[in-house]
Design an enzyme around this catalytic site. Structure first.
Site, PDB file in Angstrom:
ATOM      1  N   TYR A  94       0.858  -1.176   0.253  1.00  0.00           N
ATOM      2  CA  TYR A  94       0.060   0.019  -0.024  1.00  0.00           C
ATOM      3  C   TYR A  94       0.896   1.150   0.018  1.00  0.00           C
ATOM      4  O   TYR A  94       1.105   1.814  -1.081  1.00  0.00           O
ATOM      5  CB  TYR A  94      -0.964  -0.027   1.168  1.00  0.00           C
TER       6      TYR A  94
ATOM      7  N   SER B 167      -6.632   0.697  -4.296  1.00  0.00           N
ATOM      8  CA  SER B 167      -6.705   2.026  -4.242  1.00  0.00           C
ATOM      9  C   SER B 167      -5.471   2.645  -4.188  1.00  0.00           C
ATOM     10  O   SER B 167      -4.777   2.682  -5.310  1.00  0.00           O
ATOM     11  CB  SER B 167      -7.320   2.448  -2.774  1.00  0.00           C
TER      12      SER B 167
ATOM     13  N   HIS C 107     -15.969   1.159  -3.486  1.00  0.00           N
ATOM     14  CA  HIS C 107     -14.595   1.057  -3.263  1.00  0.00           C
ATOM     15  C   HIS C 107     -14.116  -0.212  -2.563  1.00  0.00           C
ATOM     16  O   HIS C 107     -13.027  -0.712  -2.406  1.00  0.00           O
ATOM     17  CB  HIS C 107     -14.060   2.225  -2.703  1.00  0.00           C
TER      18      HIS C 107
ATOM     19  N   ASP D 210     -17.883   2.711  -7.719  1.00  0.00           N
ATOM     20  CA  ASP D 210     -17.046   3.203  -6.898  1.00  0.00           C
ATOM     21  C   ASP D 210     -16.753   5.125  -6.753  1.00  0.00           C
ATOM     22  O   ASP D 210     -16.333   5.482  -8.018  1.00  0.00           O
ATOM     23  CB  ASP D 210     -15.480   2.842  -7.202  1.00  0.00           C
TER      24      ASP D 210
END
Length: 706
Positions: free
Chosen positions: A481, A561, A679, A644
């Site tokens: 991430y 994301s 999402h 989303d």
């Protein structure tokens, strides 16, 4: 190589459909256009701009054709069914949340393993029979309408709960009488990024909302000018009282807290995703008074903990990047009068809770939890008697008790829920997740440290089944991430267990940009330092390959994301290093991310393309703008969702279309577009299983071909 062109050297484009470069794969048609944008004297091509029009007939047809095309690949993959069988078995077991108390009632979420969504129950004590309060499964046949958050009134007679349709960030609030289980007629619409903060007299609650978007633009329109209202129970939303707005500051947002004594309303004034915030407060004992700006500038992060009269307690990283606890007397609020109650430590302070007689401080020590209890009167400290290595999370407590609840987990230990009494240090295991056909003792998870490109040591956990032979043929799942001060912590995940059951290894590095070592770790991976995050991820793969734990052809990278951006950027920078790429709901167009919904808020971490320096940084790694024509990229399955409204799906649409056009080998470039999801939050059980089965089945299939 960056795709930007000096103004005088630009050659115009022609409108034409895209086609891949002789790779033998006949991808669905993606129409191109001659759109060009001028950024600070550089002309940037955006050939797939039309895919930003989410409601157009052409985009709808493109979505349909891409899904049909992708499914024609996925349905032929045997590993997809293997993963699905494993996941169906793993998910077929009860799960439970940490209990939380309000007055004499205890609330917790529960799922018997077959429900699409968990249900909320309550009881009068922890051991009594639980009563069903909220069941989101009755809201839709397929489980795609979910409950976002709940808030119990101070007298524990009412519950406000928010509903999300299809995973959208838009929430509709309802109110239910806890005893009768009946909803009141009250309905609150167009709320987003907001809780419900009750007044202490139970008359209503504070919430934030945005203006109603234009019809058809609900999932694209910019979300600015958040306003704060008070809703009185039994009233229409049109009668709600406006509490605060700042049309002159459209990027400001509000987090609200009513002090336990009911005397003050605090506003945590945010600006995008910048972790720094302002603090305003209002005396509720006086009518028609205005907010006082206690901390008027963005000088650090301040989280209100509680008050003793006019003495306000805060967690802050102001002049303490690893975190500290201070008190501010609002009658004498100058910085020179601020008092430090708990000093900054060597480890990052990640959570603080006020108990009756103690201040609970949770620290992150090399990505493992440690909890210290500070006596409120003497400030002597003690460590809780819990020595398991992993993550303590979801702490719930009340300020009138020294009892708190928490869950414990790590990559191979399913969730355990505990009750802890800080007075006598007595701990009680309340519940332990049982996973079918699984014994933690058969698996191994260990932490190691590796050097990144600049020599910085990066922590990483690797997890696998003990009886597999780790070598260069091991299927490696590398997840990352690296952004927004978010720590990626060792949590047990069904998807990781499925990967390990298939004979693979899971590796999760704690990249810079996260919050694992405090604010300085975050800053080393944001704005002009963003390339550090990609370098950390690349270095993780190189390290594991160098240790003969896998090799490029057997390595899949995954992220969602901001992590989808990570995967997109690194697969383009080092296509030779990975066997498969799985970018999920990613931020792929770094020059237009701030044009839709809440994307503008991410400028605090990414920078702004409207700023020349920001543009020159962003264009260097923006996935959509760095695809090389004629390159051979690894097999890629892009995933996104039509609904989303956090990272709008056009990011993934445009990236996929351009990547399909550029691909010059037989490695497939596919996109999987969910039609009734957002999402990620609130995704029902069956959709979750199908999603994991598709992406991991795809990955395993192509890794085993290498």
């Amino acid at each position: 190589m960056t795709k930007y062109y000096p103004l005088l050297l630009f050659i115009s484009l022609f409108i034409c459909p895209s086609s891949s470069l002789g790779n033998g794969i006949d991808y669905p048609l993606s129409n191109k256009s001659s759109v060009v944008d001028d950024y600070h004297g550089y002309l940037i091509k955006d050939p797939y701009r039309d895919l930003e029009n989410l409601d157009s007939a052409d985009t709808k047809l493109w979505i349909r054709n891409q899904n049909i095309f992708s499914q024609s690949f996925l349905k032929q993959i045997n590993q997809q069914q293997e993963f699905k069988q494993i996941l169906e078995n793993i998910f077929d077991k009860e799960s439970q949340s940490i209990p939380f108390r309000k007055k004499t009632k205890y609330f917790s979420w529960y799922n018997n393993g077959s429900w699409q969504q968990s249900k909320l129950f309550y009881s009068n004590n922890l051991n009594s029979i639980k009563t069903l309060l909220l069941d989101p499964n009755v809201l839709s046949k397929d489980g795609t309408i979910s409950i976002g958050s709940v808030s119990i009134s101070p007298n524990a007679e009412l519950i406000a709960y928010s509903i999300s349709d299809g995973g959208s960030d838009w929430k509709t609030w309802k109110i239910r009488n806890i005893d009768t289980k009946k909803d009141l007629p009250d309905t609150i619409k167009w709320s987003k990024f907001s809780g419900a903060e009750w007044a202490k007299d139970n008359s209503g609650f504070y919430y934030s909302r945005y203006s109603e978007p234009k019809t058809g633009d609900e999932y694209e329109e910019l979300n600015r000018n958040q306003t704060l209202f008070f809703h009185s129970i039994g009233e229409s939303q049109s009668n709600d009282k406006l509490i605060y707005e700042r049309p002159d500051k459209p990027e400001w947002g509000w987090g609200t807290t009513v002090t336990e004594d009911g005397s003050y309303l605090l506003l945590s004034v945010s600006e995008g995703t910048d972790e720094r915030n302002r603090i305003f407060y209002k005396d509720l004992r006086t009518e028609n008074n205005s907010f006082i700006e206690l901390i008027p500038e963005l000088i650090g992060q301040f989280i209100f903990l509680g008050n003793i009269g006019s003495e306000f307690l805060f967690f802050t990283d102001f002049k303490a990047p690893k975190g500290t606890i201070i008190s501010i007397n609002i009658n004498n609020p100058q910085k020179t009068n601020w008092k430090t109650l708990v000093a900054e430590a060597d480890d990052a302070l990640t959570r603080v809770e006020l108990l009756d007689n103690y201040i609970l401080c949770q620290y992150l020590k090399d990505v493992s939890s440690e909890i210290l209890l500070f006596n409120k009167k003497t400030f002597s400290k003690k460590k809780i008697s819990f020595d398991k290595k992993g993550i303590i999370s979801g702490i719930t407590t009340t300020q009138d008790s020294d009892v708190f609840y928490f869950s414990f987990t790590n990559y191979i230990q399913p969730n355990e829920i505990y009750q802890y009494n800080a007075t006598n240090d007595r701990i009680n295991l309340l519940w332990k997740k049982q996973v079918p056909d699984y014994k933690p003792a058969d698996y191994l998870s260990k932490q190691l440290f590796y050097p990144s490109k600049d020599g910085t040591l990066i922590p990483m956990y690797i997890s696998y089944k003990k009886d597999i032979n780790l070598d260069h043929n091991t299927p490696l799942l590398l997840y990352g991430y690296g952004g927004f001060d978010i720590s990626i912590l060792p949590n047990f995940r069904e998807r990781y267990l499925a990967w390990m059951k298939m004979g693979g290894m899971v590796a999760v590095p704690n990249l810079r940009g996260g919050g694992e070592y405090g604010e300085e770790w975050h800053r080393q991976g944001m704005l002009d330092n963003k390339q550090n995050v990609f370098d950390d991820f690349i270095a993780a793969a190189e390290y594991l390959h160098g240790e003969k734990l896998s090799r490029p052809g057997r390595t899949v990278i995954e992220g969602r994301s901001n992590g989808g951006l990570l995967v997109g950027a690194t697969m383009l920078q080092r296509p030779d290093l990975f066997g498969v790429a799985l970018p999920g709901v990613g931020v792929m167009d770094m020059l237009r991310f701030n044009k839709f919904t809440i994307g503008w808020a991410w400028e605090s971490d990414y920078g702004s393309p409207e700023d020349k320096q920001g543009f020159e940084t962003l264009v260097q790694y923006s996935p959509y703008h760095n695809i090389e024509m004629g390159e051979c990229y690894p097999p890629t399955l892009v995933t996104t969702s039509e609904l989303d409204d956090r990272v709008v799906p056009s990011h993934s649409y445009k990236f996929t279309a351009r990547l399909q056009e550029a691909q010059n080998c037989q490695n497939p470039i596919l996109i999987r577009i969910e039609t009734r999801a957002g999402h990620g939050a609130g995704t029902p059980r069956d959709k979750t299983i199908n999603y994991i089965s598709d992406v991991y089945g795809f990955a395993f299939h192509y890794l085993l071909q290498n």
